[in-house]
Design an enzyme around this catalytic site. Structure first.
Site, PDB file in Angstrom:
ATOM      1  N   ARG A  44      -3.752   6.365   0.485  1.00 11.56           N
ATOM      2  CA  ARG A  44      -4.352   7.554   1.117  1.00 11.56           C
ATOM      3  C   ARG A  44      -3.436   8.350   2.026  1.00 11.56           C
ATOM      4  O   ARG A  44      -3.749   9.486   2.361  1.00 11.56           O
ATOM      5  CB  ARG A  44      -5.598   7.136   1.912  1.00 11.56           C
ATOM      6  CG  ARG A  44      -6.793   6.897   1.025  1.00 11.56           C
ATOM      7  CD  ARG A  44      -7.902   6.247   1.797  1.00 11.56           C
ATOM      8  NE  ARG A  44      -7.422   4.962   2.308  1.00 11.56           N
ATOM      9  CZ  ARG A  44      -8.202   4.070   2.895  1.00 11.56           C
ATOM     10  NH1 ARG A  44      -9.468   4.321   3.077  1.00 11.56           N
ATOM     11  NH2 ARG A  44      -7.696   2.928   3.324  1.00 11.56           N
ATOM     12  N   ASP A 101      -6.374  -3.781  -7.679  1.00 11.99           N
ATOM     13  CA  ASP A 101      -6.901  -4.384  -6.450  1.00 11.99           C
ATOM     14  C   ASP A 101      -7.103  -5.877  -6.658  1.00 11.99           C
ATOM     15  O   ASP A 101      -7.401  -6.316  -7.780  1.00 11.99           O
ATOM     16  CB  ASP A 101      -8.225  -3.735  -6.045  1.00 11.99           C
ATOM     17  CG  ASP A 101      -8.559  -4.039  -4.593  1.00 11.99           C
ATOM     18  OD1 ASP A 101      -8.144  -3.268  -3.704  1.00 11.99           O
ATOM     19  OD2 ASP A 101      -9.205  -5.080  -4.332  1.00 11.99           O
ATOM     20  N   ARG A 130       0.822  -1.217   0.000  1.00 10.33           N
ATOM     21  CA  ARG A 130       0.000   0.000   0.000  1.00 10.33           C
ATOM     22  C   ARG A 130       0.858   1.270   0.000  1.00 10.33           C
ATOM     23  O   ARG A 130       0.519   2.258   0.656  1.00 10.33           O
ATOM     24  CB  ARG A 130      -0.958   0.041   1.200  1.00 10.33           C
ATOM     25  CG  ARG A 130      -2.086  -0.961   1.138  1.00 10.33           C
ATOM     26  CD  ARG A 130      -3.169  -0.493   0.190  1.00 10.33           C
ATOM     27  NE  ARG A 130      -4.141  -1.540  -0.080  1.00 10.33           N
ATOM     28  CZ  ARG A 130      -5.270  -1.707   0.597  1.00 10.33           C
ATOM     29  NH1 ARG A 130      -5.581  -0.877   1.552  1.00 10.33           N
ATOM     30  NH2 ARG A 130      -6.073  -2.679   0.295  1.00 10.33           N
ATOM     31  N   ARG A 141      -7.998  11.375  -5.555  1.00 10.92           N
ATOM     32  CA  ARG A 141      -9.244  10.741  -5.113  1.00 10.92           C
ATOM     33  C   ARG A 141     -10.387  11.727  -4.934  1.00 10.92           C
ATOM     34  O   ARG A 141     -11.546  11.329  -4.909  1.00 10.92           O
ATOM     35  CB  ARG A 141      -8.998   9.953  -3.820  1.00 10.92           C
ATOM     36  CG  ARG A 141      -8.306   8.624  -4.038  1.00 10.92           C
ATOM     37  CD  ARG A 141      -9.255   7.558  -4.600  1.00 10.92           C
ATOM     38  NE  ARG A 141     -10.034   6.923  -3.549  1.00 10.92           N
ATOM     39  CZ  ARG A 141     -11.336   7.024  -3.415  1.00 10.92           C
ATOM     40  NH1 ARG A 141     -12.036   7.751  -4.267  1.00 10.92           N
ATOM     41  NH2 ARG A 141     -11.957   6.419  -2.435  1.00 10.92           N
ATOM     42  N   TYR A 187     -14.050 -12.907  -0.134  1.00 11.87           N
ATOM     43  CA  TYR A 187     -14.807 -11.686  -0.470  1.00 11.87           C
ATOM     44  C   TYR A 187     -16.029 -12.005  -1.317  1.00 11.87           C
ATOM     45  O   TYR A 187     -17.105 -11.423  -1.127  1.00 11.87           O
ATOM     46  CB  TYR A 187     -13.911 -10.681  -1.203  1.00 11.87           C
ATOM     47  CG  TYR A 187     -12.946  -9.963  -0.279  1.00 11.87           C
ATOM     48  CD1 TYR A 187     -13.362  -8.847   0.446  1.00 11.87           C
ATOM     49  CD2 TYR A 187     -11.645 -10.409  -0.115  1.00 11.87           C
ATOM     50  CE1 TYR A 187     -12.488  -8.194   1.298  1.00 11.87           C
ATOM     51  CE2 TYR A 187     -10.765  -9.760   0.738  1.00 11.87           C
ATOM     52  CZ  TYR A 187     -11.195  -8.648   1.441  1.00 11.87           C
ATOM     53  OH  TYR A 187     -10.338  -8.011   2.295  1.00 11.87           O
TER      54      TYR A 187
HETATM   55  O1  CP3 Z   1      -0.104  -1.686  -2.405  1.00 15.74           O
HETATM   56  C1  CP3 Z   1      -0.329  -0.812  -3.274  1.00 15.74           C
HETATM   57  O2  CP3 Z   1       0.013   0.377  -3.139  1.00 15.74           O
HETATM   58  C2  CP3 Z   1      -0.952  -1.267  -4.566  1.00 15.74           C
HETATM   59  C3  CP3 Z   1      -2.368  -1.232  -4.679  1.00 15.74           C
HETATM   60  C4  CP3 Z   1      -3.251  -2.200  -3.888  1.00 15.74           C
HETATM   61  C5  CP3 Z   1      -4.574  -1.865  -3.531  1.00 15.74           C
HETATM   62  N1  CP3 Z   1      -5.167  -2.959  -2.992  1.00 15.74           N
HETATM   63  C6  CP3 Z   1      -5.210  -0.553  -3.754  1.00 15.74           C
HETATM   64  C7  CP3 Z   1      -6.299  -0.151  -2.830  1.00 15.74           C
HETATM   65  C8  CP3 Z   1      -3.043  -3.512  -3.478  1.00 15.74           C
HETATM   66  C9  CP3 Z   1      -1.780  -4.371  -3.581  1.00 15.74           C
HETATM   67  C10 CP3 Z   1      -4.269  -3.990  -2.920  1.00 15.74           C
HETATM   68  C11 CP3 Z   1      -4.459  -5.359  -2.429  1.00 15.74           C
HETATM   69  C12 CP3 Z   1      -5.659  -5.679  -1.649  1.00 15.74           C
HETATM   70  N2  CP3 Z   1      -6.929  -5.222  -1.823  1.00 15.74           N
HETATM   71  C13 CP3 Z   1      -5.684  -6.620  -0.600  1.00 15.74           C
HETATM   72  C14 CP3 Z   1      -4.514  -7.443  -0.137  1.00 15.74           C
HETATM   73  C15 CP3 Z   1      -3.607  -6.627   0.712  1.00 15.74           C
HETATM   74  C16 CP3 Z   1      -4.126  -6.395   2.087  1.00 15.74           C
HETATM   75  O3  CP3 Z   1      -4.323  -5.213   2.428  1.00 15.74           O
HETATM   76  O4  CP3 Z   1      -4.310  -7.363   2.795  1.00 15.74           O
HETATM   77  C17 CP3 Z   1      -6.996  -6.672  -0.106  1.00 15.74           C
HETATM   78  C18 CP3 Z   1      -7.504  -7.521   1.033  1.00 15.74           C
HETATM   79  C19 CP3 Z   1      -7.775  -5.798  -0.901  1.00 15.74           C
HETATM   80  C20 CP3 Z   1      -9.224  -5.538  -0.802  1.00 15.74           C
HETATM   81  C21 CP3 Z   1      -9.523  -4.139  -0.432  1.00 15.74           C
HETATM   82  N3  CP3 Z   1      -9.283  -3.038  -1.238  1.00 15.74           N
HETATM   83  C22 CP3 Z   1     -10.111  -3.668   0.763  1.00 15.74           C
HETATM   84  C23 CP3 Z   1     -10.520  -4.549   1.924  1.00 15.74           C
HETATM   85  C24 CP3 Z   1     -10.225  -2.278   0.662  1.00 15.74           C
HETATM   86  C25 CP3 Z   1     -10.896  -1.344   1.627  1.00 15.74           C
HETATM   87  C26 CP3 Z   1     -10.101  -1.119   2.852  1.00 15.74           C
HETATM   88  C27 CP3 Z   1      -9.176   0.028   2.661  1.00 15.74           C
HETATM   89  O5  CP3 Z   1      -7.971  -0.135   2.955  1.00 15.74           O
HETATM   90  O6  CP3 Z   1      -9.642   1.088   2.271  1.00 15.74           O
HETATM   91  C28 CP3 Z   1      -9.656  -1.892  -0.576  1.00 15.74           C
HETATM   92  C29 CP3 Z   1      -9.528  -0.517  -1.097  1.00 15.74           C
HETATM   93  C30 CP3 Z   1      -8.217  -0.119  -1.653  1.00 15.74           C
HETATM   94  N4  CP3 Z   1      -7.441  -0.841  -2.513  1.00 15.74           N
HETATM   95  C31 CP3 Z   1      -7.558   1.103  -1.408  1.00 15.74           C
HETATM   96  C32 CP3 Z   1      -6.360   1.094  -2.138  1.00 15.74           C
HETATM   97  C33 CP3 Z   1      -5.294   2.164  -2.246  1.00 15.74           C
HETATM   98  C34 CP3 Z   1      -8.137   2.218  -0.529  1.00 15.74           C
HETATM   99  C35 CP3 Z   1      -7.985   3.517  -1.192  1.00 15.74           C
HETATM  100  C36 CP3 Z   1      -9.133   4.451  -1.321  1.00 15.74           C
HETATM  101  O7  CP3 Z   1     -10.221   4.294  -0.751  1.00 15.74           O
HETATM  102  O8  CP3 Z   1      -8.833   5.411  -2.053  1.00 15.74           O
END
Ligand code: CP3
Length: 359
Positions: A42, A86, A38, A51, A161
């Site tokens: 944010r 994602d 990540r 965003r 999911y």
């Molecule tokens: O790591 C990076 O910078 C690359 C991008 C990336 C995202 N998601 C962008 C994202 C990666 C590698 C992921 C993987 C991901 N997505 C996982 C596995 C990693 C982990 O955290 O365990 C999982 C479980 C997800 C599913 C997911 N996506 C959830 C549960 C959420 C909501 C929770 C949260 O953190 O907001 C997301 C949203 C998400 N994916 C965001 C980002 C940058 C949030 C950003 C936003 O709301 O602008």
């Protein structure tokens, strides 16, 4: 002579690899390479500004924007980039609708049920997810010197999911499938492995130089259930990637008790979280794997000297052995100050360099 385990393979031209890729193959590096899960998100003001104008899925689906976000962490000095996408995107290609609701996280509709596995469409990833591969190509053109990591979710984590309809605490429905409908579970895992293989191979064809498989929630499983219902499918996915020749990182959290089961996984690198000391984790998975981790993301919110001490502790656990990739144990938290992240990159490089006075 017995054949070395596949995790021991070396690429043909290992001598001039960038530090991140060299470390994946346990080659010595001038300093410990570092990147963050990540790292584009944010906590970055540039990301938050984007965003305000675009939805999350919009950012991911527009290659110009997704490439721009992927490249943001370059200014922090990281040794690798991770594609901005994602793990849930391939579920859309399987016919589910994905939304991200503010404060609630991802929502998938309709929830997947055992009777529907056989009716899931056979997707062409190029048609459904072509924007991801276009993003990869653009990032490689813009930052040819920095290795780019492609990624996908592991079958269990992604299935959870789809089955729960979003994030979950106890995985009651997901485990219910395993226990009550083992055949449908097996069929779903196989379908996910197949789509994920196509998806990752296309990322690699487009230029991704390593891949990470996120099994973020595997720690919810007992060792017995992991071994029976999940591991064979993880191994099938990893083996399916073997011929691509790029290093494979298998990441999970809360899996201290599962680490011995990872010994024979065909992954060059195992990613671990902070709940287990890095040295013990490396012993448990075996020294034939490289190791990635494992600073607590909350340490980035601590005062500088506490943060520095915790970074030192992780480096001390790795004992300067070739094959350590510095990372967090999970993603950067939105509350994090980007200066703290930049500090860690610089500090890890300095402390792990042989030129460091006392490092
Ligand atoms: O790591 C990076 O910078 C690359 C991008 C990336 C995202 N998601 C962008 C994202 C990666 C590698 C992921 C993987 C991901 N997505 C996982 C596995 C990693 C982990 O955290 O365990 C999982 C479980 C997800 C599913 C997911 N996506 C959830 C549960 C959420 C909501 C929770 C949260 O953190 O907001 C997301 C949203 C998400 N994916 C965001 C980002 C940058 C949030 C950003 C936003 O709301 O602008």
């Amino acid at each position: 002579m017995p054949k070395p385990p596949t995790a021991d393979r070396r690429p043909p031209s290992a001598d001039r690899l960038p530090p991140f890729l060299a470390a994946c193959y346990r080659q010595p590096t001038p300093y410990t390479p570092v990147w963050f899960m990540r790292q584009a998100g944010r906590y970055m003001p540039e990301y938050r500004a984007l965003r305000e104008r675009y939805g999350l899925l919009e950012l991911m689906r527009e290659p110009d924007l997704a490439a721009q976000v992927t490249l943001l962490p370059l200014r922090l000095g990281v040794d690798a980039l991770i594609l901005f996408a994602d793990i849930l995107l391939p579920l859309e290609a399987l016919g589910l609708t994905l939304h991200f609701l503010p404060g609630k996280g991802p929502v998938l509709e309709p929830r997947l049920t055992p009777d529907r596995v056989e009716t899931l469409p056979l997707v062409d990833v190029h048609e459904a997810l072509g924007f991801v591969f276009e993003t990869v190509r653009r990032v490689r053109l813009e930052a040819p010197q920095t290795p780019l990591i492609g990624f996908a979710g592991a079958p269990f984590t992604v299935a959870s999911y789809a089955i729960e309809g979003g994030s979950s605490r106890h995985y009651i429905e997901t485990k219910g499938w395993m226990y009550h409908h083992p055949q449908a579970w097996d069929a779903l895992m196989k379908r996910l492995v197949r789509v994920t293989l196509d998806y990752l191979k296309a990322q690699i064809d487009a230029g991704a130089q390593a891949v990470q498989i996120f099994d973020s929630w595997a720690g919810a499983l007992s060792p017995g259930d992991y071994a029976r219902y999940v591991k064979p499918h993880v191994q099938a996915l990893l083996r399916g990637l073997q011929a691509t020749g790029v290093p494979r990182i298998y990441f999970s959290t809360g899996t201290a008790g599962l680490l011995p089961l990872f010994q024979d996984l065909d992954a060059e690198v195992i990613g671990v979280d902070w709940r287990v000391p890095l040295g013990a984790a490396w012993e448990a998975v075996g020294r034939h794997h490289a190791i990635q981790g494992n600073l607590d993301p909350v340490a980035l919110l601590a005062p500088r000297e506490v943060l520095a001490r915790q970074v030192d502790a992780v480096l001390a656990e790795a004992r300067g052995q070739a094959g350590h990739i510095f990372n967090l144990g999970h993603g950067v938290l939105p509350e994090t100050d980007p200066d703290q992240v930049a500090f860690v990159v610089e500090y890890v490089h300095e402390r792990s360099s042989p030129l460091s006075a006392d490092g």
